[in-house]
Design a protein around this motif. Structure first.
Motif, short mmCIF file in Angstrom:
data_model
loop_
_atom_site.label_atom_id
_atom_site.label_comp_id
_atom_site.label_asym_id
_atom_site.label_seq_id
_atom_site.Cartn_x
_atom_site.Cartn_y
_atom_site.Cartn_z
N ARG A 1 0.86 -1.22 -0.05
CA ARG A 1 0.12 -0.08 0.12
C ARG A 1 0.69 1.26 -0.28
N LYS A 2 0.52 2.22 -0.89
CA LYS A 2 1.43 3.40 -0.97
C LYS A 2 1.07 4.19 0.32
N GLN A 3 2.23 4.76 0.96
CA GLN A 3 2.34 5.47 2.12
C GLN A 3 2.55 6.97 1.51
N TYR A 4 1.68 7.83 1.91
CA TYR A 4 1.97 9.32 1.45
C TYR A 4 2.49 10.18 2.53
N SER A 5 3.32 10.90 2.47
CA SER A 5 4.18 11.80 3.22
C SER A 5 3.34 13.03 3.54
N ALA A 6 3.42 13.76 4.55
CA ALA A 6 2.85 15.04 4.66
C ALA A 6 3.12 16.02 3.60
N GLU A 7 4.26 16.04 3.18
CA GLU A 7 4.65 16.71 2.05
C GLU A 7 3.72 16.56 0.84
N GLU A 8 3.83 15.34 0.26
CA GLU A 8 3.03 14.62 -0.84
C GLU A 8 1.44 15.01 -0.79
N LYS A 9 0.96 14.95 0.75
CA LYS A 9 -0.53 15.24 0.93
C LYS A 9 -0.71 16.57 0.53
N ILE A 10 0.20 17.34 1.03
CA ILE A 10 0.15 18.81 0.92
C ILE A 10 0.36 19.41 -0.60
N ARG A 11 1.12 18.78 -1.37
CA ARG A 11 1.47 19.21 -2.75
C ARG A 11 0.15 18.80 -3.43
N ILE A 12 -0.42 17.50 -3.08
CA ILE A 12 -1.63 17.41 -3.92
C ILE A 12 -2.74 18.18 -3.54
N VAL A 13 -2.97 18.37 -2.47
CA VAL A 13 -4.15 19.39 -1.92
C VAL A 13 -4.08 20.63 -2.53
N LEU A 14 -2.83 21.17 -2.40
CA LEU A 14 -2.53 22.58 -2.85
C LEU A 14 -2.76 22.68 -4.61
N GLU B 1 -6.29 24.20 -11.61
CA GLU B 1 -5.85 24.14 -12.89
C GLU B 1 -6.58 22.88 -13.58
N GLU B 2 -6.82 22.02 -12.80
CA GLU B 2 -7.62 20.53 -13.45
C GLU B 2 -8.66 20.46 -12.41
N SER B 3 -9.51 19.51 -12.97
CA SER B 3 -10.58 19.12 -11.80
C SER B 3 -10.06 18.18 -11.11
N SER B 4 -10.83 17.96 -9.76
CA SER B 4 -10.32 17.02 -8.65
C SER B 4 -10.26 15.76 -9.10
N ALA B 5 -11.16 15.28 -10.02
CA ALA B 5 -11.38 13.89 -10.47
C ALA B 5 -10.27 13.68 -11.48
N GLU B 6 -9.84 14.57 -12.40
CA GLU B 6 -8.45 14.53 -13.12
C GLU B 6 -7.33 14.35 -12.07
N LEU B 7 -7.19 15.31 -11.24
CA LEU B 7 -5.82 15.18 -10.47
C LEU B 7 -5.89 13.75 -9.58
N CYS B 8 -7.01 13.38 -9.23
CA CYS B 8 -6.75 12.06 -8.42
C CYS B 8 -6.45 10.90 -9.29
N ARG B 9 -6.97 11.04 -10.53
CA ARG B 9 -6.63 9.96 -11.34
C ARG B 9 -5.34 9.96 -11.71
N ARG B 10 -4.65 11.15 -12.02
CA ARG B 10 -3.20 11.38 -12.28
C ARG B 10 -2.49 10.82 -11.01
N GLU B 11 -2.78 11.30 -9.95
CA GLU B 11 -2.03 10.79 -8.85
C GLU B 11 -2.33 9.59 -8.34
N GLY B 12 -3.31 8.70 -8.69
CA GLY B 12 -3.56 7.42 -8.47
C GLY B 12 -4.24 7.42 -7.04
N ILE B 13 -5.02 8.18 -6.65
CA ILE B 13 -5.71 8.27 -5.37
C ILE B 13 -7.23 8.33 -5.68
#
Length: 100
Positions: free
Chosen positions: A24-37, A43-55
């Protein structure tokens, strides 16, 4: 009744669960913040962002809720001196008061 087939299926299920848990992928605090920001930039929809990040989108929204809640409460929490062992970076989760 033969329990052998049920036992091997149970063992296989247990093995698969163990592999999924360990890989299972473990996300660091920095990765979480980067994705949320990135989501807050819009610039892209949340669905596209989640698809790109694999979450899952539900995971993204729980991170953003946690991030925005902690960001809003950080100054008051620091003033109270309660920053040890909680939250992403030592900030405890927001506790809302019940309406009166």
């Amino acid at each position: 009744m033969n329990k052998k087939s049920g036992t091997s299926k149970d063992a296989a299920d247990k093995l698969v669960r163990g592999i999924k848990w360990k890989t299972r992928k473990q996300y660091s605090a920095e990765e979480k913040i980067r994705i949320v920001l990135a989501g807050l930039r819009g610039e892209e929809s949340s669905a596209e962002l989640c698809r790109r990040e694999g979450i899952a989108t539900s995971l993204y929204y729980s991170w953003s809720k946690e991030f925005l809640g902690e960001a809003a409460s950080a100054p008051s929490v620091k003033a109270q001196g309660r920053t040890a062992n909680a939250g992403w970076r030592g900030i405890p989760p927001v506790r809302r008061r019940a309406p009166r």
